[in-house]
Motif scaffolding. Structure first.
Motif, PDB file in Angstrom:
ATOM      1  N   ASP A 132       4.072   4.609  -7.405  1.00  0.00           N
ATOM      2  CA  ASP A 132       3.630   4.042  -6.130  1.00  0.00           C
ATOM      3  C   ASP A 132       4.127   2.610  -6.030  1.00  0.00           C
ATOM      4  OD1 ASP A 132       2.167   6.337  -5.657  1.00  0.00           O
ATOM      5  OD2 ASP A 132       0.206   5.359  -5.656  1.00  0.00           O
ATOM      6  N   VAL A 133       4.260   2.097  -4.802  1.00  0.00           N
ATOM      7  CA  VAL A 133       4.419   0.651  -4.687  1.00  0.00           C
ATOM      8  C   VAL A 133       3.147   0.029  -5.230  1.00  0.00           C
ATOM      9  CG1 VAL A 133       3.469   0.390  -2.333  1.00  0.00           C
ATOM     10  CG2 VAL A 133       5.181  -1.224  -3.181  1.00  0.00           C
ATOM     11  N   LEU A 157       0.856  -1.182   0.000  1.00  0.00           N
ATOM     12  CA  LEU A 157       0.000   0.000   0.000  1.00  0.00           C
ATOM     13  C   LEU A 157       0.891   1.231   0.000  1.00  0.00           C
ATOM     14  CD1 LEU A 157      -2.536  -1.213   2.698  1.00  0.00           C
ATOM     15  CD2 LEU A 157      -3.059  -0.851   0.274  1.00  0.00           C
ATOM     16  N   ALA A 158       0.651   2.160  -0.915  1.00  0.00           N
ATOM     17  CA  ALA A 158       1.535   3.327  -1.021  1.00  0.00           C
ATOM     18  C   ALA A 158       1.262   4.356   0.060  1.00  0.00           C
ATOM     19  CB  ALA A 158       1.404   3.954  -2.405  1.00  0.00           C
ATOM     20  N   THR A 159       0.078   4.327   0.663  1.00  0.00           N
ATOM     21  CA  THR A 159      -0.233   5.097   1.865  1.00  0.00           C
ATOM     22  C   THR A 159      -1.115   4.228   2.750  1.00  0.00           C
ATOM     23  OG1 THR A 159      -2.171   6.090   0.792  1.00  0.00           O
ATOM     24  CG2 THR A 159      -0.119   7.378   0.774  1.00  0.00           C
ATOM     25  N   SER A 160      -1.164   4.541   4.021  1.00  0.00           N
ATOM     26  CA  SER A 160      -2.018   3.786   4.940  1.00  0.00           C
ATOM     27  C   SER A 160      -3.460   4.274   4.821  1.00  0.00           C
ATOM     28  CB  SER A 160      -1.548   3.974   6.381  1.00  0.00           C
ATOM     29  OG  SER A 160      -2.491   3.417   7.292  1.00  0.00           O
ATOM     30  N   PRO A 161      -4.421   3.374   4.624  1.00  0.00           N
ATOM     31  CA  PRO A 161      -5.821   3.792   4.627  1.00  0.00           C
ATOM     32  C   PRO A 161      -6.267   4.327   5.989  1.00  0.00           C
ATOM     33  CG  PRO A 161      -5.582   1.667   3.545  1.00  0.00           C
ATOM     34  CD  PRO A 161      -4.273   1.968   4.222  1.00  0.00           C
ATOM     35  N   ASN A 192      -1.790   3.726  -6.460  1.00  0.00           N
ATOM     36  CA  ASN A 192      -2.170   2.759  -5.425  1.00  0.00           C
ATOM     37  C   ASN A 192      -2.222   3.425  -4.054  1.00  0.00           C
ATOM     38  OD1 ASN A 192      -2.711   0.189  -4.267  1.00  0.00           O
ATOM     39  ND2 ASN A 192      -0.538  -0.144  -3.839  1.00  0.00           N
ATOM     40  N   SER A 193      -2.717   4.677  -4.022  1.00  0.00           N
ATOM     41  CA  SER A 193      -2.770   5.387  -2.737  1.00  0.00           C
ATOM     42  C   SER A 193      -3.946   6.362  -2.695  1.00  0.00           C
ATOM     43  CB  SER A 193      -1.457   6.133  -2.478  1.00  0.00           C
ATOM     44  OG  SER A 193      -1.059   6.901  -3.618  1.00  0.00           O
TER      45      SER A 193
END
Length: 388
Positions: free
Chosen positions: A232-233, A92-96, A160-161
């Motif tokens: 993004d990852v 995940l490119a950022t945390s939800p 992906n973020s």
């Protein structure tokens, strides 16, 4: 054949609550499980700015099949360590979920945190960096000058973020927005020579602000490579392999243009920044800036232009069929941002996004390696021109 390698950054998460966990330093000290590592690869792990992240670094490869195998081995290896302490690795490119990140304490990161304050403290973002070999700094800078216009589509393809601080940001790649808070992040002007590049880097250092420039693409300070840092990852490892293949082809295409005396596109970096913003905002769902006209066009047309631009390099590397199929898959099924939103819409739970991401991060190896044991795809007839 140019060699290439990938650095992927992952979140360390609680598999039930979905919350990021500050466990990186502890995971680095755990003894590896011999069975967790693919026999042909030995993944390298590294800490990042925050303890909720873990970076996995491949070795250089000349074949896409070899790189794909190590990308998957790296994900499996990192996850095997996380499992030992009840955690998992999620692409995940950022945390939800909202998170107060815990910094990694060392001289470099302490300096970043002191200088950049909230920007650094909130920079819990995970990207994909691709390194591609170059013959010299002069060739490397010539490549940087000629790939600038083609980087924004990679943001869209890897997006992906969508979630940030517990809410849908409205962006497909909010990581790009967060990352651009660094003082040197983003596209650069044309350098023209290695000397000009190194002069600018030195001048930036002399301002007392910049520790290491965070250009979208730059010369590596440790390897004879160019490093492309816009993606993004990727939730799906196949997309990481796709981004790597496209980046190597972009580098090879740019090097050939330079050798043939073809001048770079002199479009201002300010215009390129608008292209990156569009890619970050809408991903593959809206219009992107076309890399040659710098005007809005459909994502399908832009991706088709990218594919056609690097087609010769892909053909010669044996990667055209894989890239064409992967692009068609993303155009049909969407990116990680789409899948995250779909996971959330089922029950309205942010934790479900993370649970879903864990499963997609670690799908079976056989599902991903289309080449088989004999690299049969290299002998297939490439797709027709304009197939995208």
């Amino acid at each position: 054949m140019r060699t290439f390698g990938v650095e992927e950054e992952f979140l360390i998460v609680d598999p039930v609550s979905g919350s990021p966990l500050p466990l990186a330093a502890g995971l680095m000290r755990l003894p590896p499980d011999g069975q967790a590592v693919h026999p042909s690869a030995h993944p390298v792990l590294a800490v990042e700015l925050h303890q909720e992240q873990l970076e996995v670094i491949t070795h250089p490869h000349s074949s896409l099949a070899g790189l794909a195998a190590e990308i998957l081995a790296g994900r499996a290896f990192a996850d095997s360590l996380a499992r030992k302490v009840g955690a998992r690795i999620a692409a995940l490119a950022t945390s939800p979920l909202a998170v107060a990140a815990h910094p990694t304490r060392n001289e470099r990161y302490d300096a970043l945190l002191e200088k950049y304050a909230l920007t650094a403290r909130e920079q819990l973002t995970c990207g994909t960096h691709v390194h591609v070999s170059v013959g010299s700094d002069e060739e490397g800078v010539a490549v940087l000058d000629r790939i600038r216009s083609w980087l924004a589509p990679l943001i869209a393809l890897s997006s992906n973020s969508p979630f940030w601080n517990g809410t849908d940001s409205g962006y497909d790649s909010f990581r790009t927005q967060a990352w651009n808070r660094w003082s040197t992040a983003g596209p650069t002007e044309v350098f023209g020579s290695a000397r000009a590049y190194h002069t600018l880097v030195a001048d930036l250092s002399n301002t007392g602000v910049v520790i290491n420039p965070d250009f979208d693409a730059r010369l590596s300070t440790r390897h004879p490579t160019v490093e492309i840092r816009v993606a993004d990852v990727c939730l799906d490892a196949r997309d990481t392999v796709l981004i790597a293949a496209l980046v190597r082809a972009l580098v090879e295409t740019a090097a050939r243009e330079w050798a043939a005396g073809q001048a770079p596109d002199m479009v201002p970096a300010t215009i390129l920044r608008q292209g990156a913003w569009r890619a970050s905002r809408w991903g593959m769902h809206g219009e992107l800036l076309h890399p040659t006209t710098h005007k809005p066009d459909t994502a399908r047309h832009v991706i088709s232009a990218l594919y056609d631009h690097v087609r010769d390099a892909l053909d010669e590397a044996g990667d055209a069929a894989y890239v064409e199929e992967s692009l068609q898959r993303i155009l049909s099924n969407g990116t990680g941002a789409s899948r995250q939103r779909q996971a959330y819409e089922r029950n309205g739970r942010l934790a479900d996004i993370v649970t879903h991401a864990i499963s997609l991060t670690h799908q079976e190896l056989a599902e991903y390696l289309p080449w088989g044991n004999n690299s049969s795809r290299r002998t297939q007839k490439p797709p027709a021109q304009g197939a995208i």
